[in-house]
Design a protein around this motif. Sequence first.
Motif, short mmCIF file in Angstrom:
data_model
loop_
_atom_site.label_atom_id
_atom_site.label_comp_id
_atom_site.label_asym_id
_atom_site.label_seq_id
_atom_site.Cartn_x
_atom_site.Cartn_y
_atom_site.Cartn_z
N LEU A 538 -1.54 -2.96 1.07
CA LEU A 538 -1.92 -2.22 -0.14
C LEU A 538 -0.78 -1.34 -0.62
N VAL A 539 -0.17 -0.62 0.30
CA VAL A 539 0.90 0.30 -0.08
C VAL A 539 2.12 -0.45 -0.61
N HIS A 541 1.98 -2.63 -2.79
CA HIS A 541 1.81 -2.81 -4.24
C HIS A 541 2.45 -1.64 -4.98
N ASP A 543 1.83 0.08 -7.52
CA ASP A 543 0.99 1.15 -8.08
C ASP A 543 0.30 2.01 -7.03
N VAL A 544 0.41 1.62 -5.76
CA VAL A 544 -0.36 2.33 -4.73
C VAL A 544 0.49 3.42 -4.06
N ALA A 547 -3.04 4.51 1.07
CA ALA A 547 -4.26 3.74 1.30
C ALA A 547 -4.75 3.99 2.72
N VAL A 565 -8.04 3.97 -1.85
CA VAL A 565 -6.70 3.84 -2.41
C VAL A 565 -6.42 4.98 -3.39
N LEU A 567 -3.85 5.88 -6.30
CA LEU A 567 -2.83 5.24 -7.13
C LEU A 567 -1.73 6.23 -7.49
N LYS A 577 -7.46 -3.64 -11.97
CA LYS A 577 -6.56 -3.14 -10.91
C LYS A 577 -7.15 -3.47 -9.54
N LEU A 581 -5.35 -5.63 -6.66
CA LEU A 581 -5.06 -5.15 -5.31
C LEU A 581 -5.64 -6.10 -4.25
N PHE A 600 -11.26 3.90 -5.36
CA PHE A 600 -10.10 4.66 -5.85
C PHE A 600 -10.39 6.14 -5.70
#
Length: 653
Positions: A538-539, A541, A543-544, A547, A565, A567, A577, A581, A600
């Motif tokens: 996830l991290v 990505h 935008d992240v 997480a 998560v 953002l 989004k 993800l 989120f």
Amino acid sequence: MATTGQNIDTLFLEERRYPPSAEFAAQANAQPSIYEEDFEAFWAREGTERVSWFEPFTKLYEWELPYAKWYLGGKLNVSYNCVDRHVEAGLGTRVAYHWEGEPEGDRREITYADLQKEVVAFANALKELGVKKGTAVAIYMGMIPELPIAMLACTRLGAPHTVVFGGFSADSLSGRVNDMGCEVVITQDEAWRRGTTVALKKIADEAMKDSPGIKKCLVVRRTGNEVPMTEGRDHWYHDVRGSDDPASCPPEPMDAEDLLFLMYTSGTTAKPKGIAHTTGGYLVGVSSTHRYIFDIKPEQDVFWCAADVGWITGHSYIVYGPLCNGATSVLYEGTPDYPGKDRWWSIIERYGVTILYTAPTAIRAHMKWGPEYAQQHDLSSLRLLGSVGEPINPEAWIWYREHIGGDRTPIVDTWWQTETGMILITPLPGVTTTKPGSATKPFPGVDAGVFDERGNEVGPGGGGYLVLKRPWPAMLRGIFGDDARYRETYWSKYDNVYLAGDGARIDQDGDFWLLGRVDDVMNISGHRISTIEVESALVDHPDVAEAAVCSRKDATTGEAIVAYVTLKGSAEPSTAKLAELRDHVAKKIGAIAKPANIVFTPELPKTRSGKIMRRLLRDVAENRPLGDTTTLADAAVVSEIQSRAESESSDDS
Ligand code: PRX
């Protein structure tokens, strides 16, 4: 330990008992006296009875903590044991695999004589590509006959393999290839999955971009669709298939302790561990457990382990255990509900399957669909059922026995791990009085126990950490290339015993009840996925910002992944989004690791020293009242997350 509470209750309430029938008990391979045999005498006898050695072993085992060696001095070859010797014994016409492809009507019957030819032809092709004793080979395939054939061909040459499950991503494949130092990848053009295709060769191409050590790629044709081939590196199997005369490729004599394969599995860090299994002890362990636990009568049984060969269950109980025992197995390419929800039961009827081995997650899926699909077929050939991969809830156990087993078949709930190589805690079907939800007793020659936090063994009625107190033949020989991690993961909590990472209780009869993982490893549909692996994906990505991942209970898959998560400033939470993800995790790891829910949140709950409070996130995911929050840096964060999790779960329904 997400399931502990529920299982402890279960233990106290579950009073149903299922002793074996007199008929089953009388004919069973394992009789009660098997438990009385001395540990060394048992494994020495199994070592000679299950396996043929080119040179006999001179010492049963050596235990230099934390490493064990077994059957020292022995020389053998796995493909010889699994194939050639059965043909030499006149069993060439016996079916090794009834293969059923996913497209209906797509079937192949492979006898032991056929298998010998196929393995030899495949091994000759590998030799042609430069594979020899010690060359590491990655296998990235679906459930087609060429998958076990490729594995056996590697063992014939003495080339250690790593099979990577066909659902894993290019990143997961290249990570494993690079860790093991593989020089060759074996794959197929595409795989069938629910009527569509999975582009295995294309994914392998992606992976090979990041794996400069790969010299050759061997491609088996399955769907026949066109796939890109790189000149010089890639070869179609049908172009390089070699002679199928066994004399053209004699099996390489291997030392009992030579590496047979690596199987990568998730631990508590983002990097999967290459669990090392060697030749002699592994083969004895899987063939012995297969014989006694599944009561195999090779001349009459049709055994079906409905797992994927890409996991340890498939290695031990689709390929090596059953073939070493000369058994007849079913190999099925597809999913349980394609094209209809009765597909499995039609397979059992067609081949007269006598023993079915599957995971609770599959049983619960069938339960959800309803018993009418099983009722459409004659399942009276079944005489034994097995379960593996996660704790089985009594409700599923009873459903399995009643609707699949005709309220007549014993059920063996088998506990083991990638690391253990073979089943370690299990009923013996002609001996053990089973209890729904309990894996009952250690296999003969296995010494398991439950320790409390301080390392004291708990007695009947107690709970704690499952440990193994002495070595067993198929145990891992370490984590490939990482001695420190091996010691730290399994041998550091207590002195001189193996820590399994599972919670367990022992009841008044000395039966074991497994309670799920005690570390940051989740069990999704019977497969291990680490929280940190998913967090890293996830991290990754753009935008992240942050997480945190945990699991919650799920009625079908056992556990489901929940991700929290945060953002980065510029990114906005949205349904799009969320999908992005989830896809990103699938791309980094594989579809099995996709979070079921993503929440989120502007911030994650942290202690004043900055540690994410995972326990709190688990409580939120499970809708449980929150425990102690006094160490939180900002208590408001939790109520914020709770309200977001609530609105998210109502969106999800
Ligand atoms: O938590 C236990 C669970 O699965 C873990 C091992 O996962 P893996 O290495 O992927 O191998 C799965 C197939 C052998 C264990 O640590 N597990 C496996 N079998 C059982 C189980 N939990 C409860 N009961 C079982 N029968």
